[in-house]
Design an enzyme around this catalytic site. Sequence first.
Site, PDB file in Angstrom:
ATOM      1  N   HIS A   6       0.822  -1.207   0.000  1.00  0.00           N
ATOM      2  CA  HIS A   6       0.000   0.000   0.000  1.00  0.00           C
ATOM      3  C   HIS A   6       0.860   1.262   0.000  1.00  0.00           C
ATOM      4  O   HIS A   6       0.406   2.341   0.368  1.00  0.00           O
ATOM      5  CB  HIS A   6      -0.953  -0.005   1.200  1.00  0.00           C
ATOM      6  CG  HIS A   6      -2.011  -1.056   1.085  1.00  0.00           C
ATOM      7  ND1 HIS A   6      -1.744  -2.391   1.254  1.00  0.00           N
ATOM      8  CD2 HIS A   6      -3.321  -0.980   0.783  1.00  0.00           C
ATOM      9  CE1 HIS A   6      -2.859  -3.086   1.083  1.00  0.00           C
ATOM     10  NE2 HIS A   6      -3.833  -2.255   0.796  1.00  0.00           N
ATOM     11  N   ASP A  66      -4.172  -3.164  12.290  1.00  0.00           N
ATOM     12  CA  ASP A  66      -4.615  -2.740  10.957  1.00  0.00           C
ATOM     13  C   ASP A  66      -4.931  -4.006  10.174  1.00  0.00           C
ATOM     14  O   ASP A  66      -4.015  -4.749   9.810  1.00  0.00           O
ATOM     15  CB  ASP A  66      -3.507  -1.934  10.278  1.00  0.00           C
ATOM     16  CG  ASP A  66      -3.853  -1.515   8.851  1.00  0.00           C
ATOM     17  OD1 ASP A  66      -5.005  -1.723   8.426  1.00  0.00           O
ATOM     18  OD2 ASP A  66      -2.963  -0.967   8.166  1.00  0.00           O
ATOM     19  N   TRP A  83     -17.524 -16.718   8.823  1.00  0.00           N
ATOM     20  CA  TRP A  83     -18.775 -15.937   8.818  1.00  0.00           C
ATOM     21  C   TRP A  83     -18.669 -14.674   9.690  1.00  0.00           C
ATOM     22  O   TRP A  83     -19.365 -13.705   9.442  1.00  0.00           O
ATOM     23  CB  TRP A  83     -19.933 -16.811   9.312  1.00  0.00           C
ATOM     24  CG  TRP A  83     -19.681 -17.490  10.620  1.00  0.00           C
ATOM     25  CD1 TRP A  83     -19.920 -17.011  11.873  1.00  0.00           C
ATOM     26  CD2 TRP A  83     -19.105 -18.789  10.803  1.00  0.00           C
ATOM     27  NE1 TRP A  83     -19.539 -17.911  12.830  1.00  0.00           N
ATOM     28  CE2 TRP A  83     -19.037 -19.028  12.200  1.00  0.00           C
ATOM     29  CE3 TRP A  83     -18.644 -19.785   9.937  1.00  0.00           C
ATOM     30  CZ2 TRP A  83     -18.521 -20.204  12.736  1.00  0.00           C
ATOM     31  CZ3 TRP A  83     -18.139 -20.955  10.461  1.00  0.00           C
ATOM     32  CH2 TRP A  83     -18.087 -21.156  11.844  1.00  0.00           C
ATOM     33  N   LYS A  84     -17.778 -14.676  10.675  1.00  0.00           N
ATOM     34  CA  LYS A  84     -17.626 -13.503  11.531  1.00  0.00           C
ATOM     35  C   LYS A  84     -17.038 -12.328  10.739  1.00  0.00           C
ATOM     36  O   LYS A  84     -17.503 -11.188  10.860  1.00  0.00           O
ATOM     37  CB  LYS A  84     -16.748 -13.840  12.732  1.00  0.00           C
ATOM     38  CG  LYS A  84     -17.348 -14.900  13.641  1.00  0.00           C
ATOM     39  CD  LYS A  84     -16.417 -15.246  14.791  1.00  0.00           C
ATOM     40  CE  LYS A  84     -17.020 -16.352  15.658  1.00  0.00           C
ATOM     41  NZ  LYS A  84     -16.119 -16.738  16.776  1.00  0.00           N
ATOM     42  N   GLY A  98       1.784  -3.713  15.963  1.00  0.00           N
ATOM     43  CA  GLY A  98       2.495  -2.484  15.628  1.00  0.00           C
ATOM     44  C   GLY A  98       3.986  -2.562  15.847  1.00  0.00           C
ATOM     45  O   GLY A  98       4.752  -1.762  15.299  1.00  0.00           O
TER      46      GLY A  98
END
Length: 335
Positions: free
Chosen positions: A45, A175, A227-228, A307
Site C-alpha cells: 500500500h 490494521d 462468517w464472523k 504495531g
Amino acid sequence: MLRIKYDEMVKTFEDILLKKGFKPETARKSAENFANNSVDGIYSHGVNRFPRVVSYIDKGYIKVDAEPTVEGRMGGFERWNGNLAMGNTNAVSAMDRAIELAKECGIGIVALGNTNHWMRGGTFGWQAADAGMIGLCWTNTMPNMPAWGTKDRNIGNNPFVMAIPRSNMEHVVVDCAMAQFSYGKIEETKFKGQQLPVVGGYDTEGKATTDPVEIEKTWRVLPIGFWKGSGLSIAFDLIAAVLSGANSTTAIGKKYEDEFGLSQIFIAIDPTHMSSVNITDAIIDEVIEDIRQSEKAEGCNQIYYPGEMEINTRRDNLENGIPVLEDIWNTITAL
C-alpha cells in the site's frame, strides 16, 4: 531488490504528483504517505501501489484540483464530502479534524464520503496515536469478497484500524482487512513468486489455496473468522455509508467498474479527558509485558504486540533504505 532512501522516494513521488497537476502541499503530503507506508514495510500500500494510483489519476477517478468539504456538524461529529480528491490526503485531513474535535469534545468523528482509496489504513491510526489519541477508522471498498455462503464478490474486505497511544511513541496499532489477506498483500506475494503463509482464498476449482495467482483469478478471498469476518464487513460498510450519506459497497459495485467513491469513518478519542498519560501507559505496559512472558508456541521465536514489527522495520528501512523490486521502481521512475 533495490534499497531506496526515504528522502529520494518522497522526492520521486512528489515530482510525479506535481507533474500530474497537484498543488505542492497535496503532492508533498501524499508523497510522504506513500513513503511512510513503505518505510514501515507495508509495500503493498506504498511503493507497489503508486503506479496504479497514477493510472487512476489519468483515468480521472482522482481529481487533482479537488479538496474535501464539510457538509454538516453535530457536536463532535462532522460529515465530509471527499469530492474524489486524493484518497490518502483526504484521510489525513479527516483524521486531523477528528483529533481537533476530540480535544474539544473528548471524542471526534468524521464521516467521509465520495473519496478515494486511503492506501494503508494503519497510517491514520498511527496519526491519531502520535497525537495522544485512541484512533479508530475504517473504509468500505468495491465488492471484492464473497459474503459467507456465496461465491460471487458482493461485499468489501473493508479494512479496520485500532490504535492505542503510548508516551514513548511505540503505539499499539491493529490494521486488518476483513479478508485474511488484503489484495495488496496478495499482489505483493505474487510479485515475489511466493505462497501465502496460510490459506487465503479459493482457486478456480473451489478448493482452499495459498496461491495468490489463483485467488486473483477468482476474487474468492477468505473472510477472517469465516462468517464472523463476513458479518463485520457488512456492518462496517453500513455504518460508513449511513453516517457519510454516501456509497455503500453495493452502490459502488453498481455505479463503477473500479474502486473509487468510497465511504470512510475516522474516530479519535482523547483519553486524557478521563485519565492521565501515566495511568494509560501503565495499563498498556502491563498487558504487553504479560504477553511477552507467555510460553512461546512451537516454531515461534519472538512474540510481538500489534504495531511492533512496523516499528522495527521502520528503523531498519530508515537506516538502510527501503527495499523495492527493481521492476516496480523502474516503472515509477518512468512516470
